[in-house]
Design an enzyme around this catalytic site. Sequence first.
Site, PDB file in Angstrom:
ATOM      1  N   ASP A  62       0.850  -1.186   0.000  1.00 13.44           N
ATOM      2  CA  ASP A  62       0.000   0.000   0.000  1.00 13.44           C
ATOM      3  C   ASP A  62       0.884   1.233   0.000  1.00 13.44           C
ATOM      4  OD1 ASP A  62      -0.017   1.179   3.019  1.00 13.44           O
ATOM      5  OD2 ASP A  62      -0.065  -1.006   3.132  1.00 13.44           O
ATOM      6  N   ASP A 151      -9.503   3.682   6.475  1.00 13.11           N
ATOM      7  CA  ASP A 151      -8.356   3.634   7.383  1.00 13.11           C
ATOM      8  C   ASP A 151      -8.740   4.295   8.702  1.00 13.11           C
ATOM      9  OD1 ASP A 151      -5.970   3.957   8.755  1.00 13.11           O
ATOM     10  OD2 ASP A 151      -4.879   4.855   7.085  1.00 13.11           O
ATOM     11  N   GLU A 153      -7.410   4.771  12.478  1.00 21.73           N
ATOM     12  CA  GLU A 153      -6.254   4.606  13.355  1.00 21.73           C
ATOM     13  C   GLU A 153      -6.079   5.832  14.240  1.00 21.73           C
ATOM     14  OE1 GLU A 153      -2.275   5.098  11.300  1.00 21.73           O
ATOM     15  OE2 GLU A 153      -3.509   4.532   9.568  1.00 21.73           O
TER      16      GLU A 153
END
Length: 263
Positions: A62, A151, A153
């Site tokens: 990625d 995503d 986080e």
Amino acid sequence: MRTLISIVAIVAGMSPAPASAAPLPEGSADHFAGSQILKHERTVHLRTAGDPPTDGKVPGMDVSSHQGDVDWQSSWRKGARFAYVKATEGTTYRNPKFTQQYNGSYDVGMIRGAYHFALPDRSDGVKQANFFVRNGGGWSPDGKTLPPALDMEYNPYGDTCYKMDQAAMTTWVKAFSDTVFARTKRYPMIYTSTNWWNRCVGGSVKFGNTNPLWIAQYNSRLGPLPQGFDFHTIWQWQAAGLFPGDQNLFNGKFEQLRRIAAS
């Protein structure tokens, strides 16, 4: 008085406090899948000797603007068969290298997808999902496009959980997920770490029933999965290595990867 305080601070070797608490701009080449997990968990999942088992797995990578223009032919020759590319962050940032990375990976034969770096305290999940889909986070049943990915986080700008409790964060993730599904007919892959997810989201909703899991654990052995997930689809096991960006393994054979991309 403010100027005097700043001068005293500089003389004393300290950095003066910022004059304003205005939010920082969204988006950075330093914000990519795992950038904040690596900062907060580098001592949690120390890698043991050796690499993870790769039998029956597909290697991938990625990238974000942090990698710049990627030599996709080189990564293909080294064995990468899929890639996730950062498309957006919040509701204002678009990866300036997205076209080169997203189209370049496709052109060499990789199965690729786009991901969104979430900032849940900046705007709601619906707005960020719409911004993402409009700017690269779409999907088509061509057999070479992975589901869009979310995503989730540690907050790069402040409080770990974005000053949200688990109920509010769960609502945000569900709103993002449902909006992506409504627009693309695919539920997004969820990228996260077990520690962050269990602390900030929890298991009140079993997202694993609808959303594939892309788990970040920098180790040669996979540890516990986040609450609400019984299976992982992709494992980000190393922050750097053979390919540009992060190193990933798809939990299955290439034919299975193609099926996920096709339906």
